[in-house]
Design a protein around this motif. Structure first.
Motif, PDB file in Angstrom:
ATOM      1  N   ARG A   1      29.444 -22.815  -3.882  1.00  0.00           N
ATOM      2  CA  ARG A   1      29.585 -21.354  -3.873  1.00  0.00           C
ATOM      3  C   ARG A   1      28.514 -20.602  -4.655  1.00  0.00           C
ATOM      4  O   ARG A   1      28.181 -19.476  -4.313  1.00  0.00           O
ATOM      5  CB  ARG A   1      30.967 -20.970  -4.434  1.00  0.00           C
ATOM      6  N   ARG A   2      28.011 -21.212  -5.733  1.00  0.00           N
ATOM      7  CA  ARG A   2      27.034 -20.527  -6.587  1.00  0.00           C
ATOM      8  C   ARG A   2      25.963 -21.524  -7.034  1.00  0.00           C
ATOM      9  O   ARG A   2      25.794 -21.780  -8.218  1.00  0.00           O
ATOM     10  CB  ARG A   2      27.727 -19.901  -7.798  1.00  0.00           C
ATOM     11  N   LYS A   3      25.229 -22.052  -6.075  1.00  0.00           N
ATOM     12  CA  LYS A   3      24.219 -23.050  -6.385  1.00  0.00           C
ATOM     13  C   LYS A   3      23.179 -22.509  -7.366  1.00  0.00           C
ATOM     14  O   LYS A   3      22.541 -23.270  -8.104  1.00  0.00           O
ATOM     15  CB  LYS A   3      23.549 -23.534  -5.095  1.00  0.00           C
ATOM     16  N   ASP A   4      23.007 -21.188  -7.370  1.00  0.00           N
ATOM     17  CA  ASP A   4      22.026 -20.594  -8.275  1.00  0.00           C
ATOM     18  C   ASP A   4      22.350 -20.858  -9.739  1.00  0.00           C
ATOM     19  O   ASP A   4      21.449 -20.919 -10.589  1.00  0.00           O
ATOM     20  CB  ASP A   4      21.951 -19.078  -8.030  1.00  0.00           C
ATOM     21  N   LEU A   5      23.643 -21.042 -10.066  1.00  0.00           N
ATOM     22  CA  LEU A   5      24.025 -21.300 -11.451  1.00  0.00           C
ATOM     23  C   LEU A   5      23.502 -22.645 -11.952  1.00  0.00           C
ATOM     24  O   LEU A   5      23.296 -22.835 -13.155  1.00  0.00           O
ATOM     25  CB  LEU A   5      25.546 -21.253 -11.598  1.00  0.00           C
ATOM     26  N   LEU A   6      23.299 -23.563 -11.031  1.00  0.00           N
ATOM     27  CA  LEU A   6      22.866 -24.904 -11.422  1.00  0.00           C
ATOM     28  C   LEU A   6      21.412 -24.933 -11.880  1.00  0.00           C
ATOM     29  O   LEU A   6      20.986 -25.896 -12.525  1.00  0.00           O
ATOM     30  CB  LEU A   6      23.081 -25.896 -10.273  1.00  0.00           C
ATOM     31  N   THR A   7      20.646 -23.900 -11.547  1.00  0.00           N
ATOM     32  CA  THR A   7      19.252 -23.862 -12.000  1.00  0.00           C
ATOM     33  C   THR A   7      19.169 -23.687 -13.513  1.00  0.00           C
ATOM     34  O   THR A   7      18.168 -24.058 -14.124  1.00  0.00           O
ATOM     35  CB  THR A   7      18.479 -22.718 -11.308  1.00  0.00           C
ATOM     36  N   GLU A   8      20.221 -23.112 -14.121  1.00  0.00           N
ATOM     37  CA  GLU A   8      20.255 -22.914 -15.568  1.00  0.00           C
ATOM     38  C   GLU A   8      21.129 -23.950 -16.268  1.00  0.00           C
ATOM     39  O   GLU A   8      21.284 -23.895 -17.490  1.00  0.00           O
ATOM     40  CB  GLU A   8      20.787 -21.505 -15.894  1.00  0.00           C
ATOM     41  N   TYR A   9      21.673 -24.888 -15.512  1.00  0.00           N
ATOM     42  CA  TYR A   9      22.618 -25.856 -16.058  1.00  0.00           C
ATOM     43  C   TYR A   9      21.949 -27.225 -16.143  1.00  0.00           C
ATOM     44  O   TYR A   9      21.392 -27.715 -15.158  1.00  0.00           O
ATOM     45  CB  TYR A   9      23.862 -25.923 -15.168  1.00  0.00           C
ATOM     46  N   GLU A  10      21.978 -27.828 -17.308  1.00  0.00           N
ATOM     47  CA  GLU A  10      21.343 -29.132 -17.497  1.00  0.00           C
ATOM     48  C   GLU A  10      22.311 -30.239 -17.092  1.00  0.00           C
ATOM     49  O   GLU A  10      23.300 -30.501 -17.785  1.00  0.00           O
ATOM     50  CB  GLU A  10      20.914 -29.296 -18.955  1.00  0.00           C
ATOM     51  N   LEU A  11      22.024 -30.878 -15.974  1.00  0.00           N
ATOM     52  CA  LEU A  11      22.898 -31.921 -15.441  1.00  0.00           C
ATOM     53  C   LEU A  11      22.720 -33.230 -16.209  1.00  0.00           C
ATOM     54  O   LEU A  11      21.596 -33.654 -16.488  1.00  0.00           O
ATOM     55  CB  LEU A  11      22.596 -32.167 -13.967  1.00  0.00           C
TER      56      LEU A  11
END
Length: 245
Positions: A220-230
């Motif tokens: 739903r919000r793939k853009d949030l993963l750009t700031e999230y360290e996996l």
């Protein structure tokens, strides 16, 4: 926390701030507020708060004098540190959960609710400490945006939600959307609660919820993963999600 609200329509806040969580927060003295009609601080005989823009153009612009005076003469005094003076406007910083958490640490907030075409620039550059936008759209005034920001901040104040674990688990608080929730009955219209939630194994439940949170964010919000360290494990989960698409 104390909150001052500069607005031409004080009555708009009565319903929102005197019901539900906002009412409970006041009853427990987590915050107090006052609304200030800055029209009362005008110095012209017609009580005008706006005027035509220099250089021409459509609409009217809020004059600086009544807004400055309302802040300086009408708001509560700050004992220790200056208040955060927040201008609600579509040109402002996009509002986030991180900003809500930041503002929740303050003792005194002042919101300025605009109307008409906009503000005299001197309000923006010489009075406000923050400019906030709740989205890429334009409202008729800053009141609704102020209510949104106040709600998101006040619910973070100590004791307001009752369960101290509630706020940290909210969507965006950890950079991801929140996982799905289920309650009774166990089966409803042919759809059953996931078995893992009934297992009693809290380690497995926590892992499932985290996986679902990551999956929901990816979908739903793939853009949030750009700031999230996996983490390496989260990367494996993402790979599995992508393979199953």
């Amino acid at each position: 926390m104390h909150i001052d609200i500069l607005t031409l329509f004080p009555q708009m806040f009565e319903g929102v701030l005197n019901h539900s969580i906002m009412k409970r927060a006041q009853d427990m003295n987590a915050f107090s507020y006052q609304t200030i009609d800055f029209r009362e601080y005008t110095e012209n005989k017609h009580n005008k708060v706006d005027d035509y823009p220099y250089g021409g153009g459509a609409g009217m612009v809020l004059s600086p004098q009544p807004v400055f005076d309302a802040v300086e003469k009408g708001t509560a005094p700050s004992e220790e540190k200056p208040p955060r003076i927040i201008l609600m406007c579509p040109q402002g910083e996009p509002y986030t959960q991180a900003k809500a958490e930041e503002l929740a640490q303050e003792d005194h907030l002042i919101f300025i609710c605009g109307h008409y075409e906009g503000y005299d620039e001197r309000i923006r550059t010489h009075l406000a400490t923050d400019e906030i936008s709740i989205g890429d759209y334009v409202l008729t005034g800053g009141e609704l945006g102020t209510m949104v920001v106040m709600d998101s901040v006040i619910r973070l104040l100590p004791g307001v939600l009752g369960n101290e674990a509630s706020a940290p688990e909210d969507s965006f608080s950890k950079g991801l959307l929140e996982h799905p929730h289920y309650t009774r009955p166990r089966e409803f219209r042919g759809v059953e609660v996931p078995e893992v939630l009934l297992s009693g194994n809290h380690a497995h439940i926590d892992e499932w919820r985290h996986q679902q949170s990551l999956k929901r964010t990816y979908e739903r919000r793939k853009d949030l993963l750009t700031e999230y360290e996996l983490s390496p494990k989260e990367k494996q989960w993402i790979d599995s999600i992508e393979k199953n698409e």
